[in-house]
Design an enzyme around this catalytic site. Structure first.
Site, PDB file in Angstrom:
ATOM      1  N   HIS A  11       0.817  -1.218   0.000  1.00  0.00           N
ATOM      2  CA  HIS A  11       0.000   0.000   0.000  1.00  0.00           C
ATOM      3  C   HIS A  11       0.851   1.269   0.000  1.00  0.00           C
ATOM      4  O   HIS A  11       2.041   1.248   0.355  1.00  0.00           O
ATOM      5  CB  HIS A  11      -0.919   0.007   1.232  1.00  0.00           C
ATOM      6  CG  HIS A  11      -0.157   0.020   2.530  1.00  0.00           C
ATOM      7  ND1 HIS A  11       0.435   1.152   3.041  1.00  0.00           N
ATOM      8  CD2 HIS A  11       0.107  -0.972   3.410  1.00  0.00           C
ATOM      9  CE1 HIS A  11       1.027   0.875   4.178  1.00  0.00           C
ATOM     10  NE2 HIS A  11       0.857  -0.409   4.429  1.00  0.00           N
ATOM     11  N   GLU A  13       2.124   5.023   1.259  1.00  0.00           N
ATOM     12  CA  GLU A  13       2.567   5.442   2.593  1.00  0.00           C
ATOM     13  C   GLU A  13       1.384   5.789   3.493  1.00  0.00           C
ATOM     14  O   GLU A  13       0.487   6.532   3.107  1.00  0.00           O
ATOM     15  CB  GLU A  13       3.483   6.661   2.468  1.00  0.00           C
ATOM     16  CG  GLU A  13       4.003   7.166   3.803  1.00  0.00           C
ATOM     17  CD  GLU A  13       4.669   8.521   3.683  1.00  0.00           C
ATOM     18  OE1 GLU A  13       5.903   8.582   3.811  1.00  0.00           O
ATOM     19  OE2 GLU A  13       3.949   9.529   3.455  1.00  0.00           O
ATOM     20  N   GLY A  14       1.379   5.220   4.692  1.00  0.00           N
ATOM     21  CA  GLY A  14       0.366   5.534   5.687  1.00  0.00           C
ATOM     22  C   GLY A  14       0.851   6.599   6.648  1.00  0.00           C
ATOM     23  O   GLY A  14       2.039   6.944   6.667  1.00  0.00           O
ATOM     24  N   ARG A  62      -5.742   1.196   4.712  1.00  0.00           N
ATOM     25  CA  ARG A  62      -4.684   1.670   3.827  1.00  0.00           C
ATOM     26  C   ARG A  62      -4.481   0.732   2.628  1.00  0.00           C
ATOM     27  O   ARG A  62      -4.114   1.184   1.548  1.00  0.00           O
ATOM     28  CB  ARG A  62      -3.373   1.869   4.598  1.00  0.00           C
ATOM     29  CG  ARG A  62      -2.854   0.657   5.355  1.00  0.00           C
ATOM     30  CD  ARG A  62      -1.768   1.097   6.346  1.00  0.00           C
ATOM     31  NE  ARG A  62      -1.089   0.004   7.017  1.00  0.00           N
ATOM     32  CZ  ARG A  62      -1.507  -0.580   8.139  1.00  0.00           C
ATOM     33  NH1 ARG A  62      -2.638  -0.176   8.707  1.00  0.00           N
ATOM     34  NH2 ARG A  62      -0.792  -1.537   8.706  1.00  0.00           N
ATOM     35  N   GLU A  89      -1.226  -6.774   7.548  1.00  0.00           N
ATOM     36  CA  GLU A  89       0.173  -6.604   7.932  1.00  0.00           C
ATOM     37  C   GLU A  89       0.508  -7.548   9.087  1.00  0.00           C
ATOM     38  O   GLU A  89      -0.387  -8.029   9.796  1.00  0.00           O
ATOM     39  CB  GLU A  89       0.422  -5.141   8.327  1.00  0.00           C
ATOM     40  CG  GLU A  89       1.824  -4.801   8.797  1.00  0.00           C
ATOM     41  CD  GLU A  89       2.910  -5.128   7.781  1.00  0.00           C
ATOM     42  OE1 GLU A  89       3.155  -6.349   7.574  1.00  0.00           O
ATOM     43  OE2 GLU A  89       3.515  -4.200   7.223  1.00  0.00           O
ATOM     44  N   ARG A 116      12.103  -6.583  12.780  1.00  0.00           N
ATOM     45  CA  ARG A 116      11.424  -6.166  11.544  1.00  0.00           C
ATOM     46  C   ARG A 116      11.565  -7.169  10.412  1.00  0.00           C
ATOM     47  O   ARG A 116      10.645  -7.347   9.628  1.00  0.00           O
ATOM     48  CB  ARG A 116      11.985  -4.821  11.049  1.00  0.00           C
ATOM     49  CG  ARG A 116      11.729  -3.631  11.933  1.00  0.00           C
ATOM     50  CD  ARG A 116      12.318  -2.383  11.302  1.00  0.00           C
ATOM     51  NE  ARG A 116      11.583  -1.977  10.110  1.00  0.00           N
ATOM     52  CZ  ARG A 116      12.122  -1.280   9.106  1.00  0.00           C
ATOM     53  NH1 ARG A 116      13.405  -0.966   9.128  1.00  0.00           N
ATOM     54  NH2 ARG A 116      11.383  -0.924   8.075  1.00  0.00           N
ATOM     55  N   HIS A 188       0.469  -5.476   2.236  1.00  0.00           N
ATOM     56  CA  HIS A 188       1.362  -4.773   3.164  1.00  0.00           C
ATOM     57  C   HIS A 188       2.788  -5.265   2.987  1.00  0.00           C
ATOM     58  O   HIS A 188       3.034  -6.276   2.308  1.00  0.00           O
ATOM     59  CB  HIS A 188       0.890  -4.997   4.601  1.00  0.00           C
ATOM     60  CG  HIS A 188      -0.512  -4.558   4.829  1.00  0.00           C
ATOM     61  ND1 HIS A 188      -0.851  -3.323   5.338  1.00  0.00           N
ATOM     62  CD2 HIS A 188      -1.685  -5.192   4.588  1.00  0.00           C
ATOM     63  CE1 HIS A 188      -2.171  -3.210   5.401  1.00  0.00           C
ATOM     64  NE2 HIS A 188      -2.701  -4.338   4.948  1.00  0.00           N
TER      65      HIS A 188
END
Length: 259
Positions: A11, A13-14, A62, A89, A116, A188
């Site tokens: 998606h 940028e949130g 998003r 996500e 991450r 995501h």
């Protein structure tokens, strides 16, 4: 020649991408830059002549908003969209809402990279005292899932993401792909990385170094057995894409002024 083609998209940028916070299952709309990314993605896909028959998204805004904007720019607003929590996500557990650069300062860049990017390391789980626990688990969208709310994750590794995504891939997406439909998956960073790992057979170690920028379409070309004919391809200005990848990688580093 490819038997099947599939476009995968992280998606745009949130709001929390912009603030460098772990967004995860907190529902955020696109930032103004994210809206532009999605629109530019749609323009580019239209210029390349893509015509989609079906779109899959997560249940997070998003992801859905990105799909809407892409289809609008392509003049393909009529294309059906199917949404599932299984494309959500990765659930970052207790890390949700925290700033990545600040965490790198406190815990070290390597530890943040492991949280991450690693395949099988799960962050600490979210608990009821977490400021976003109620917002996530009282959300009506999760009352429509194919699992009970009690069985929804409280934290996930990338391995966990792949395990909850695979049934949806195998039972919902693959049959549509094999029927000849051109598919767009608007998802995501981590659900897309998990899917790439599965389709391309990326090793547990190498997946750590796979970074996906926001709003950049990824083309997968597959044979009749859904094996890739080559590595995935980012569509667009390659120099700009590499700069966007570096921007994502730098999110987990200490800001230079703080070093």
């Amino acid at each position: 020649m490819a038997k099947y083609r599939l476009v995968l998209l992280r998606h745009g940028e949130g709001a929390w991408n912009k603030e460098n916070r772990f967004c995860s299952w907190v529902d955020q709309k696109l930032s103004s830059d994210g809206v532009k990314e999605a629109q530019n993605c749609g323009k580019h896909l239209k210029a390349l002549g893509f015509e989609f028959d079906l779109v899959f998204t997560s249940v997070l805004s998003r992801s859905i908003q990105t799909a809407w904007l892409v289809l609008e720019e392509m003049g393909q607003e009529w294309v059906p969209i199917q949404s599932s929590w299984r494309l959500n996500e990765r659930h970052y557990g207790a890390l949700i809402g925290l700033n990545r650069a600040e965490m790198a300062l406190n815990h070290g860049e390597e530890q943040v990279k492991i949280w991450r990017r690693s395949y099988d390391v799960t962050p600490p789980p979210i608990t009821e005292s977490h400021p976003y626990y109620e917002e996530i688990y009282n959300d009506r969208r999760y009352k429509c899932c194919d699992v009970s709310q009690d069985n929804l994750p409280k934290a996930e590794s990338l391995k966990d993401v792949l395990e909850r995504l695979l049934p949806y891939w195998n039972e919902k997406i693959v049959p549509e792909l094999k029927s000849g439909k051109m598919i767009l998956i608007s998802a995501h960073g981590n659900s897309s990385r998990a899917l790439l790992k599965h389709v391309e057979g990326i090793s547990d170690e190498d997946i750590m170094n796979v970074t996906l920028p926001t709003g950049v379409p990824i083309l997968l070309e597959l044979d009749e057995n859904l094996h890739p004919l080559g590595p995935h391809r980012f569509l667009g200005d390659q120099e700009a894409i590499q700069a966007a990848i570096k921007k994502v990688e730098d999110q987990g580093k200490v800001k230079s002024a703080e070093k």
